[in-house]
Design a protein around this motif. Structure first.
Motif, PDB file in Angstrom:
ATOM      1  N   ASP A 290      42.434  34.648  48.344  1.00  0.00           N
ATOM      2  CA  ASP A 290      43.803  34.830  48.841  1.00  0.00           C
ATOM      3  C   ASP A 290      44.227  33.686  49.758  1.00  0.00           C
ATOM      4  OD1 ASP A 290      44.032  37.163  47.406  1.00  0.00           O
ATOM      5  OD2 ASP A 290      43.651  38.493  49.111  1.00  0.00           O
ATOM      6  N   VAL A 291      43.264  33.127  50.508  1.00  0.00           N
ATOM      7  CA  VAL A 291      43.575  31.958  51.344  1.00  0.00           C
ATOM      8  C   VAL A 291      44.038  30.808  50.452  1.00  0.00           C
ATOM      9  CG1 VAL A 291      42.577  30.147  52.787  1.00  0.00           C
ATOM     10  CG2 VAL A 291      42.061  32.542  53.270  1.00  0.00           C
ATOM     11  N   LEU A 345      39.597  38.565  41.384  1.00  0.00           N
ATOM     12  CA  LEU A 345      39.384  37.152  41.077  1.00  0.00           C
ATOM     13  C   LEU A 345      39.872  36.814  39.676  1.00  0.00           C
ATOM     14  CD1 LEU A 345      35.840  36.604  42.646  1.00  0.00           C
ATOM     15  CD2 LEU A 345      38.056  35.945  43.598  1.00  0.00           C
ATOM     16  N   MET A 346      39.664  37.728  38.728  1.00  0.00           N
ATOM     17  CA  MET A 346      40.150  37.483  37.377  1.00  0.00           C
ATOM     18  C   MET A 346      41.674  37.456  37.333  1.00  0.00           C
ATOM     19  SD  MET A 346      39.661  36.726  34.270  1.00  0.00           S
ATOM     20  CE  MET A 346      37.901  36.910  33.972  1.00  0.00           C
ATOM     21  N   ASP A 347      42.320  38.313  38.109  1.00  0.00           N
ATOM     22  CA  ASP A 347      43.786  38.289  38.176  1.00  0.00           C
ATOM     23  C   ASP A 347      44.285  36.930  38.660  1.00  0.00           C
ATOM     24  OD1 ASP A 347      43.980  40.906  37.307  1.00  0.00           O
ATOM     25  OD2 ASP A 347      44.121  41.751  39.330  1.00  0.00           O
ATOM     26  N   ASN A 351      46.504  34.090  36.592  1.00  0.00           N
ATOM     27  CA  ASN A 351      47.859  33.686  36.967  1.00  0.00           C
ATOM     28  C   ASN A 351      47.941  32.286  37.540  1.00  0.00           C
ATOM     29  OD1 ASN A 351      47.304  33.724  39.753  1.00  0.00           O
ATOM     30  ND2 ASN A 351      47.980  35.840  39.997  1.00  0.00           N
ATOM     31  N   GLY A 352      46.817  31.578  37.642  1.00  0.00           N
ATOM     32  CA  GLY A 352      46.854  30.176  38.056  1.00  0.00           C
ATOM     33  C   GLY A 352      46.526  29.911  39.500  1.00  0.00           C
ATOM     34  N   ASP A 353      46.265  30.929  40.314  1.00  0.00           N
ATOM     35  CA  ASP A 353      45.886  30.690  41.701  1.00  0.00           C
ATOM     36  C   ASP A 353      44.461  30.145  41.801  1.00  0.00           C
ATOM     37  OD1 ASP A 353      48.299  31.405  42.793  1.00  0.00           O
ATOM     38  OD2 ASP A 353      47.763  33.506  43.040  1.00  0.00           O
ATOM     39  N   LEU A 354      43.613  30.471  40.845  1.00  0.00           N
ATOM     40  CA  LEU A 354      42.316  29.822  40.668  1.00  0.00           C
ATOM     41  C   LEU A 354      42.379  29.059  39.350  1.00  0.00           C
ATOM     42  CD1 LEU A 354      39.926  32.741  41.725  1.00  0.00           C
ATOM     43  CD2 LEU A 354      40.539  30.735  43.089  1.00  0.00           C
ATOM     44  N   GLN A 355      41.690  27.935  39.280  1.00  0.00           N
ATOM     45  CA  GLN A 355      41.919  27.038  38.148  1.00  0.00           C
ATOM     46  C   GLN A 355      40.745  26.907  37.179  1.00  0.00           C
ATOM     47  OE1 GLN A 355      42.850  26.050  41.504  1.00  0.00           O
ATOM     48  NE2 GLN A 355      44.723  27.075  40.801  1.00  0.00           N
ATOM     49  N   LYS A 396      36.059  39.876  30.442  1.00  0.00           N
ATOM     50  CA  LYS A 396      36.761  40.347  31.642  1.00  0.00           C
ATOM     51  C   LYS A 396      38.213  39.872  31.697  1.00  0.00           C
ATOM     52  CE  LYS A 396      33.064  42.326  33.271  1.00  0.00           C
ATOM     53  NZ  LYS A 396      32.965  43.807  33.388  1.00  0.00           N
ATOM     54  N   GLY A 397      38.542  38.876  30.889  1.00  0.00           N
ATOM     55  CA  GLY A 397      39.899  38.337  30.902  1.00  0.00           C
ATOM     56  C   GLY A 397      40.697  38.689  29.666  1.00  0.00           C
ATOM     57  N   VAL A 398      40.329  38.112  28.522  1.00  0.00           N
ATOM     58  CA  VAL A 398      41.112  38.298  27.305  1.00  0.00           C
ATOM     59  C   VAL A 398      40.973  39.722  26.768  1.00  0.00           C
ATOM     60  CG1 VAL A 398      41.593  37.412  24.996  1.00  0.00           C
ATOM     61  CG2 VAL A 398      40.788  35.860  26.789  1.00  0.00           C
ATOM     62  N   ALA A 399      39.738  40.223  26.692  1.00  0.00           N
ATOM     63  CA  ALA A 399      39.526  41.559  26.135  1.00  0.00           C
ATOM     64  C   ALA A 399      40.159  42.653  26.985  1.00  0.00           C
ATOM     65  CB  ALA A 399      38.024  41.822  25.979  1.00  0.00           C
TER      66      ALA A 399
END
Length: 577
Positions: A290-291, A345-347, A351-355, A396-399
């Motif tokens: 979140d930071v 973390l997956m969210d 959405n692009g906050d982690l790359q 955890k992401g696509v499925a």
């Protein structure tokens, strides 16, 4: 999964050209037929009938590979006779994965990681990863350049896939700056890792971090940080051991989530003060993530990497009653017990906050972990992941409907290639790109287990997890290295890939940011009012007012001869100096 693919097949695909982002003052050596190619016919591969997925688009197309590069993409391709054909109908054809964070055969805590550059890269290929980015970590006061050559000597004879290096700045001095410059200009290094943890071993203080960030900025390199407060960790560890808490649960207790978040925030602030782009490795907690999200929205040039372990495992294992089981999960920063952490973390990844996604793959056997059987601070840190990363992210992401296949490609390959300036040679299915290609079956499932994985380590933190998404065929550098579940590799067939400085993805907006944030002097008329100086003769702290017409002369005299009798801020009675 069938419904998902049907929905994706109905999307309207708008082709876009692949821009060339990477400057190439340093280039990787060409592929040589004697490093894995057995005949000219095997240099030619046609992948037919699949759906090509890049980070920005999907299209039904065939892919023709020749001599280690992608030569054609499209329908009804004209290809030479005798080429090998891979039928990919119902499959996705994606760029090979890039693992941004590995530690193969790392010497650490009195032992060395059990997966070396052969078993580690072999396992990577089995899971669809065709390039790793490992770390050169010098000992304190060791030459960075000499450490780089030592790591190259370990890697070159063993690697089965392409690789590059980040280099750790594990101590600070004038020589370090000079060697960072040499590494950038001569050896193809564009990223340096600083540690805010591991006190008395690799940890830098804030002043040293500022100097290191400034050096990265001047060289056009990217600053990486391991963000944890090492001082707090050391104090907590001492207190826990004194209370008799010696097991793996003490590891997590000594490094609570706020310790990671505090260091993440501090790293962002320090790097921003010198205008240096920042990349935070292995983001493990919701609060640290979140930071980064907040700082990116505030305009900071920061990037975040999470890892397979934080997306697919839990810190609850630290409280397992079997010591060996609990110790297998010890890593730094630790896994978090909050059960909502992986989903959060997956969210942010979706959405692009982690790359990017790495693994921090640094494996130790049960007997190696037992070095800390009586003291959790002596358990070698590290877990597996290099083989399972791609499937964990898909599952955890696509499925789960959190990201589409294009975003999957971005976070497992393309974003890393762009950030570290090797795009579009890596991270893209495009004419002229390296032939690192995976035929991915989104329908297939497998159960992860130490009994069947290709790594040397005797434990798997994802044991028993069923995942969708299997790399059925893997082509690395134009060679078929995985087919029908069999891994066929040649030691030493991988190449070292230089990473040029000044990545456009990292540095494109820094000149304008620097100009907008530049310090500007305020022009004003000279001050001509009264000036107050200490009255040396009275020796009692009283002050004398000097008239404006004598300001200049008196000020000159005061600087050379007036003795100041009170400290800055005055004495206890409120006097003023």
């Amino acid at each position: 999964m069938d419904e998902l693919l049907e929905a994706l097949e109905e999307q309207i695909i708008v082709p876009r050209s692949a821009g060339t982002y990477a400057a190439e003052p340093l280039t990787a050596p060409p592929r040589k037929p004697d490093r894995g190619f057995k005949s000219s016919a095997q240099n030619r591969i046609l992948i037919r009938g699949g759906r090509v997925v890049n980070d920005d688009r999907m299209q039904d197309a065939d892919v023709y590979i020749e001599d280690g590069v992608i030569a054609q993409i499209g329908s009804d391709l004209h290809v030479p006779g005798g080429c090998r054909v891979i039928e990919a109908k119902g499959r996705l054809v994606i760029p090979g994965g890039i693992d941004t964070h590995t530690h193969m055969q790392l010497p650490f805590m009195g032992t060395s990681a059990i997966d070396d550059f052969y078993t580690g890269t072999r396992a990577a290929l089995a899971g669809g990863t065709t390039m790793i980015m490992d770390f050169v970590l010098p000992s304190r006061n060791e030459s960075l350049v000499e450490a780089y050559h030592k790591w190259r000597a370990w890697a070159d004879p063993k690697v089965c896939c392409d690789y590059s290096f980040h280099v750790g700045v594990t101590w600070w001095g004038p020589k370090v700056t000079q060697e960072m410059e040499e590494l950038c200009q001569v050896h193809g290094i564009n990223s340096f890792k600083m540690f805010m943890a591991y006190k008395d071993v690799w940890q830098l203080n804030d002043t040293e971090l500022l100097h290191a960030f400034d050096a990265c900025k001047r060289l056009g390199a990217l600053a990486l940080v391991h963000a944890e407060n090492g001082d707090v960790i050391k104090e907590n560890s001492t207190k826990l051991l004194a209370q008799g808490i010696t097991g793996p649960e003490g590891h997590e207790m000594s490094r609570p989530e706020e310790v990671e978040a505090e260091a993440t925030n501090r790293a962002c602030v320090l790097s921003n003060q010198v205008g240096c782009p920042l990349y935070v490795v292995h983001v493990m907690s919701k609060s640290a993530a979140d930071v980064l999200s907040e700082k990116r929205r505030a305009g900071y040039v920061v990037f975040g990497e999470t890892i397979a372990a934080s997306l697919g495992a839990s810190g609850s294992h630290y409280r397992h009653t079997c010591w060996r089981h609990a110790a297998a999960f010890v890593m730094g920063p630790p896994l978090r017990s909050d059960p909502t952490t992986p989903g959060h973390l997956m969210d942010l990844l979706a959405n692009g906050d982690l790359q990017t996604t790495g693994t921090d793959n640094c494996t130790f056997s049960g007997s190696q972990k037992a070095l800390g059987k009586d003291d959790f601070t002596k358990i070698p840190y590290g877990v597996n992941g290099v083989e399972d990363r791609m499937s964990i992210v898909w599952e955890k992401g696509v499925a789960q409907g959190k990201m589409d296949p294009c975003r999957f490609v971005a976070v497992t390959s393309t974003s890393a290639a762009k950030i570290f300036n090797i795009y579009p040679k890596k991270g893209r299915i495009a004419v002229g790109s390296d032939a690192d290609v995976v035929v991915w079956n989104p329908h297939a499932t497998r159960v992860i287990s130490a009994k069947t994985h290709h790594q040397a380590v005797d434990f798997n933190i994802f044991e028993g997890m069923e995942v969708h998404g299997v790399a059925e065929w893997v082509v690395c550098g134009g060679r078929v290295v995985v087919e029908d579940g069999e891994v066929r590799v040649v030691q030493g067939s991988g190449r070292y890939i230089p990473t040029p400085v000044y990545s456009p993805t990292v540095y494109a907006r820094t000149p304008a940011r620097d100009a907008a944030k530049a310090w500007k002097k305020v022009e004003r008329e000279p001050y001509t009012g009264p000036v107050y100086v200490a009255n040396d003769a009275s020796n009692d702290g009283t002050i004398t007012e000097i008239e404006p017409q004598s300001v200049k002369a008196t000020a000159s005299y005061a600087r050379s001869s007036v003795k100041v009798n009170q400290p800055p801020g005055g004495n206890a009675s409120g006097s003023f100096w």
